[in-house]
Design a protein around this motif. Structure first.
Motif, PDB file in Angstrom:
ATOM      1  N   ASP A 183      47.228  52.505  42.517  1.00 56.40           N
ATOM      2  CA  ASP A 183      46.332  52.847  43.632  1.00 56.40           C
ATOM      3  C   ASP A 183      46.082  51.683  44.576  1.00 56.40           C
ATOM      4  O   ASP A 183      45.693  51.906  45.730  1.00 56.40           O
ATOM      5  N   LEU A 186      48.715  52.698  46.893  1.00 60.88           N
ATOM      6  CA  LEU A 186      48.521  54.033  47.449  1.00 60.88           C
ATOM      7  C   LEU A 186      47.348  54.095  48.425  1.00 60.88           C
ATOM      8  O   LEU A 186      47.352  54.923  49.351  1.00 60.88           O
ATOM      9  N   SER A 195      46.915  60.832  46.435  1.00 59.83           N
ATOM     10  CA  SER A 195      47.151  59.816  45.405  1.00 59.83           C
ATOM     11  C   SER A 195      47.198  60.442  44.016  1.00 59.83           C
ATOM     12  O   SER A 195      48.057  60.101  43.198  1.00 59.83           O
TER      13      SER A 195
END
Length: 248
Positions: A183, A186, A195
Motif C-alpha cells: 500500500d 498503491l 487497492s
C-alpha cells in the motif's frame, strides 16, 4: 507458487536497489524506530504473559479433562501472545514510519521508472492520503483481529486442529503484512476499493511478501529490518505488476 516465490524473493532485489541508489536514510530511520517501539511492545507483552494461560484456564469449569485443557490453554496462550505482539508491533511501526516508507517507495519508483511523472507535494493531497491510510489501517486491523480470534477459538473448541492454528494465523498475518507493504506504493495510484481489489487479485504475491516480513519480525535482529526491506520488496513487485519490467 510462482507468484508466492516472486513475493518472497523480491526482498533481495529491494535491498540491491536501496544500495545501488543510496537510499540508506529511508532504510535506517525505520530501523531505529523499530528498535525503540520493539522494546516497548516486548516489555508490555512480557508483563502480561504469565497471566494469559491462567486466564484461559479459568473458563474451563470441569475437573474432567482439565489437564488436557491446561496444555491446550498454555499452547493457545503462547500462540495468542506471539500473534498479538506481532500484530500490535507491526501496525504501530507501520503507522509511525509511514512517512519514510512512502518516500522510500516513491524514490524506488523514480529510479526504476524515470519516465513516470513525479508526485508533487500539496497539503490537500497529504490530508487525503492520511485519511485514506487510516481507512486502510482500520479496515485491515479489524479484519485481522477478528480472523485471528476466530482461529484461536476454533483451536480451543476443536483440539484436533490446534496444531494448524499457528500456521493459519501466520498466513493471515502474512497476507495483511503484504497488504501494508504494497500500500505504500498503491496509495499514489488507487483509492481504498481499488487497492483492496488489487491485493485480493494478487493475494499469493502479498502472502509471499508478508511471510518473509513476519518471519523477520519473529527473529532477534530481523525485526529491525523487516519494515524497510518489506516496503522495498513490496514496491518492486507492485510496480512490476502495474508498470511492467523496470528501466533500471
Amino acid at each position: 507458487m510462482q507468484s508466492f516465490l516472486t513475493g518472497a524473493t523480491s526482498y533481495l532485489k529491494g535491498l540491491q536497489l536501496i544500495a545501488k541508489h543510496r537510499l540508506w536514510l529511508y532504510f535506517w530511520m525505520p530501523v531505529l524506530l523499530s528498535l525503540v517501539f520493539g522494546v516497548l511492545v516486548l516489555q508490555t507483552a512480557w508483563g502480561v504473559s504469565d497471566d494469559l494461560g491462567g486466564w484461559l484456564i479459568s473458563f474451563y469449569p470441569f475437573e474432567w479433562g482439565k489437564n488436557t485443557f491446561e496444555k491446550i490453554a498454555t499452547v493457545t496462550g503462547g500462540v495468542s501472545l506471539v500473534a498479538f505482539t506481532l500484530l500490535i508491533f507491526r501496525y504501530i511501526i507501520m503507522a509511525v514510519a509511514a512517512p519514510f516508507m512512502s518516500i522510500l517507495s516513491e524514490r524506488l519508483e523514480q529510479k526504476m521508472y524515470p519516465h513516470l511523472p513525479k508526485t508533487n507535494f500539496s497539503l490537500p493531497k497529504m490530508l487525503s492520503d492520511l485519511i485514506r491510510g487510516v481507512r486502510i489501517a482500520l479496515r485491515n486491523v479489524i479484519r485481522e483481529v477478528v480472523i485471528t480470534l476466530l482461529l484461536l477459538v476454533l483451536g480451543i473448541i476443536l483440539p484436533i486442529i490446534s496444531p494448524l492454528v499457528p500456521i493459519m494465523i501466520i498466513l493471515v498475518q502474512a497476507y495483511y503484512a503484504g497488504f501494508g507493504n504494497f500500500d505504500y506504493t498503491l496509495e499514489r495510484r488507487m483509492g481504498v476499493r481499488e487497492s483492496v481489489r488489487f491485493v485480493k487479485n494478487n493475494r499469493t504475491l502479498a502472502i509471499g511478501n508478508g511471510i518473509v516480513f513476519v518471519v523477520l519480525l519473529m527473529t532477534i535482529v530481523g525485526f529491525l529490518f523487516a519494515l524497510p526491506l518489506g516496503t522495498a520488496a513490496g514496491a518492486v513487485v507492485t510496480l512490476e505488476k502495474l508498470e511492467g519490467n523496470p528501466e533500471n
